[in-house]
Motif scaffolding. Structure first.
Motif, PDB file in Angstrom:
ATOM      1  N   ARG A 108      52.318 -83.907  27.948  1.00  7.33           N
ATOM      2  CA  ARG A 108      51.838 -85.238  28.261  1.00  7.33           C
ATOM      3  C   ARG A 108      51.408 -85.676  26.757  1.00  7.33           C
ATOM      4  O   ARG A 108      50.159 -86.154  26.741  1.00  7.33           O
ATOM      5  N   VAL A 111      50.685 -89.242  26.646  1.00  3.39           N
ATOM      6  CA  VAL A 111      49.092 -89.839  27.181  1.00  3.39           C
ATOM      7  C   VAL A 111      48.190 -89.735  26.356  1.00  3.39           C
ATOM      8  O   VAL A 111      47.296 -90.527  26.250  1.00  3.39           O
ATOM      9  N   SER A 114      48.080 -91.959  23.354  1.00  2.00           N
ATOM     10  CA  SER A 114      47.822 -93.364  23.584  1.00  2.00           C
ATOM     11  C   SER A 114      46.272 -93.493  23.901  1.00  2.00           C
ATOM     12  O   SER A 114      45.902 -94.574  23.518  1.00  2.00           O
ATOM     13  N   SER A 257      57.034 -82.624  23.434  1.00  2.00           N
ATOM     14  CA  SER A 257      57.652 -83.174  24.694  1.00  2.00           C
ATOM     15  C   SER A 257      56.653 -84.181  25.157  1.00  2.00           C
ATOM     16  O   SER A 257      55.421 -84.212  25.055  1.00  2.00           O
ATOM     17  N   GLY A 258      57.103 -85.290  25.766  1.00  2.00           N
ATOM     18  CA  GLY A 258      56.380 -86.225  26.594  1.00  2.00           C
ATOM     19  C   GLY A 258      55.666 -87.321  25.547  1.00  2.00           C
ATOM     20  O   GLY A 258      54.746 -87.857  25.882  1.00  2.00           O
ATOM     21  N   THR A 261      55.594 -90.960  26.759  1.00  2.00           N
ATOM     22  CA  THR A 261      54.730 -91.303  28.255  1.00  2.00           C
ATOM     23  C   THR A 261      53.493 -92.070  27.764  1.00  2.00           C
ATOM     24  O   THR A 261      52.779 -91.679  26.711  1.00  2.00           O
ATOM     25  N   ARG A 262      52.936 -92.943  28.628  1.00  2.00           N
ATOM     26  CA  ARG A 262      51.637 -93.695  28.474  1.00  2.00           C
ATOM     27  C   ARG A 262      50.942 -93.369  29.596  1.00  2.00           C
ATOM     28  O   ARG A 262      51.447 -93.110  30.947  1.00  2.00           O
ATOM     29  N   THR A 264      48.808 -94.112  32.904  1.00  2.00           N
ATOM     30  CA  THR A 264      48.792 -95.118  34.005  1.00  2.00           C
ATOM     31  C   THR A 264      47.767 -96.064  33.964  1.00  2.00           C
ATOM     32  O   THR A 264      46.881 -95.641  33.648  1.00  2.00           O
ATOM     33  N   ARG A 401      55.881 -91.777  19.203  1.00  2.00           N
ATOM     34  CA  ARG A 401      56.828 -90.817  19.327  1.00  2.00           C
ATOM     35  C   ARG A 401      57.477 -90.491  18.067  1.00  2.00           C
ATOM     36  O   ARG A 401      58.286 -89.404  17.965  1.00  2.00           O
TER      37      ARG A 401
END
Length: 521
Positions: A108, A111, A114, A257-258, A261-262, A264, A401
């Motif tokens: 993550r 996440v 971000s 990795s990941g 992703t952002r 939620t 990324r």
């Protein structure tokens, strides 16, 4: 209701930074700051010290736009290696790694990155708004001070920074006094005599533009904050090493990795209280002498550990609040630190001292008069922080990324090659300080002095503050005694100056009367 003059002032600041040149310099500053923030152990201090000689040829506002952009760019950049590799690029990002890196190990990383970017942007914008709202009132208060009050205000700031410095108080005090002496070295414009220059060396130095002209702010910055740390690391002292121990990454773990992703909407909502708490705490601690981004992030994370102790997962194991709070705090603290520096001429931390010195290089007297004498510079610098934060948001949020592969590539550069590059850059900057290579020798000498002092456990922060504040202290003291005809009791006769004197004495008593700490076994 907001006074309309604020909008006029902000419009003036926006006009000052609206243009391709100004926007390009802001973008350059935040990019350089991001790069130095990514590289573990460097940070904004080394970057600003290296850029000082390059900004001498620029007007005052463009020069400050670059240097200020470096500062908050480094706050953003330091979170990337802290989250992805658990190697904080900047000291204020140490706390971010406690929860950011476990999230990266869980796949993550995007996440966490971000959340760090959103927290930094939101906290930075709120803190700048607070500075804009408070600046006129603080400046108005400062303009009401006489010479005695201004002198003691500088004394309180210097004593506060010395008292709150980490490590031994006596060493911090000695460094402050040394900084004052270096700041006063050279020709006295009032008497025409050279001070603190050995008489046997004065004739030779006079011919070669030596110490009779003063040490020079750029030489001190390059020597103490570039040459000395590089020499320390080359000597095996690891002065530029990451500020926190690096946890071992399990073999084969895809730490990058990941990245796509952002967080939620529910995660953002859950992290919002931590973001606001970190912003408020950082905004307050940013103006405290010795505070700034590092103290703010540390305090915010400790507060979040207490407030969110029943959250799942616990802080330290990948909780998003553990990323939001310190990132919001360090950026809020970085922005509000401008308030005492711009409005009162009091730098609360090392970076603000460097920026205060940069004002002096461009013949700008720091303090309350800046807003009235050069309003475009004052408000333009504040507006540029909003612009810079927006540029950093656009740079980091969509491109997160792509940053990890770039980061891994940059960190593959041999460390000794990087250090050699820093020394070459410092040498090139030193060439502009005087003829006959005097500037180079001066930077080398100050670097060796800084290296020795570092070996003795002394910090360069107190010395830099003393050096930067020395001319203002001398000028205000001379003015006070001239107006009072040499009567030193003038400091007790005026209520505000008497109160400031009591504050300075109380700060010293707090250190002198506190129980001595036992040395660790």
């Amino acid at each position: 209701m907001v006074d309309f003059s604020w909008w006029d002032s902000l419009a003036q600041g926006l006009a000052a930074v609206w243009g391709w040149q100004a926007l390009g310099l802001i973008a350059l500053g935040v990019l350089v700051g991001s790069v130095f923030g990514v590289l573990p152990g460097l940070g904004p201090v080394a970057a600003i010290a290296l850029l000082l000689p390059a900004t001498l040829g620029l007007p005052s506002l463009p020069a400050l736009l670059v240097l200020a952009g470096v500062y908050y760019g480094a706050q953003y950049g330091g979170s990337l290696p802290a989250i992805v590799l658990d190697q904080p690029g900047e000291a204020s990002s140490v706390m971010t790694s406690h929860d950011g890196h476990p999230m990266a190990l869980q796949g993550r990383a995007g996440v966490a990155l971000s959340m760090a970017t959103i927290s930094s942007f939101a906290a930075g914008c709120l803190a700048i708004a607070l500075v804009v709202l408070l600046a006129p009132a603080v400046v108005s208060l400062g303009l009401q001070f006489g010479a005695a009050e201004r002198f003691l205000l500088l004394v309180v700031g210097l004593v506060g920074a010395t008292v709150l410095a980490s490590g031994s108080f006596l060493k911090a005090l000695a460094m402050t006094v040394l900084g004052l002496l270096l700041g006063l070295m050279g020709w006295d414009v009032h008497t025409g005599t050279a001070r603190f220059v050995p008489e046997g060396l004065e004739p030779w130095m006079g011919r070669h533009h030596g110490l009779t002209e003063g040490v020079g702010f750029i030489a001190l910055a390059l020597g103490f904050f570039v040459v000395a740390p590089v020499a320390a690391e080359l000597a095996g002292l690891s002065a530029l090493a990451p500020a926190a121990p690096v946890r071992e990454t399990p073999p084969g773990t895809p730490v990058v990795s990941g990245m796509a992703t952002r967080p939620t909407r529910e995660e953002l909502k859950d992290a919002l209280p931590a973001l606001l708490r970190g912003t408020g705490l950082g905004a307050v601690l940013g103006v405290v002498p010795g505070g700034g981004a590092l103290l703010s992030s540390l305090a915010a994370y400790r507060l979040e550990v207490v407030v969110s102790r029943h959250r799942t997962p616990p802080l330290g194991q990948g909780n998003l609040r553990g990323v939001a709070a310190p990132e919001a705090a360090n950026n809020a603290g970085a922005q509000t630190a401008y308030l005492p520096m711009l409005a009162l001429g009091l730098p609360p931390n090392t970076v603000m001292a460097l920026l205060l010195g940069a004002l002096g290089l461009h013949a700008i007297e720091p303090g309350p008069s800046v807003m009235g004498v050069q309003p475009s510079l004052f408000w333009g610098l504040l507006v540029s922080m909003w612009v810079g934060n927006l540029l950093l948001l656009l740079l980091n949020l969509p491109l997160a990324r792509w940053w990890a592969p770039v980061l891994l590539g940059v960190l593959r550069v041999p460390r000794r090659a990087l250090l050699a590059g820093l020394l070459v850059a410092a040498g090139l900057g030193a060439l502009a300080l005087g003829p006959h290579g005097w500037g180079v020798w001066l930077v080398i000498g100050l670097g060796l002095l800084g290296f020795v002092l570092q070996r003795l456990g002394c910090e360069g922060v107190a010395l830099l503050l003393g050096f930067v504040l020395a001319p203002g202290l001398e000028e205000q003291l001379r003015r006070t005694l001239r107006l009072s005809r040499g009567d030193w009791f003038v400091f007790l006769e005026r209520p505000v100056s008497a109160l400031l004197l009591m504050v300075a004495i109380l700060l010293l008593l707090v250190v002198v009367l506190q129980p001595r700490r036992r040395a660790p076994d």
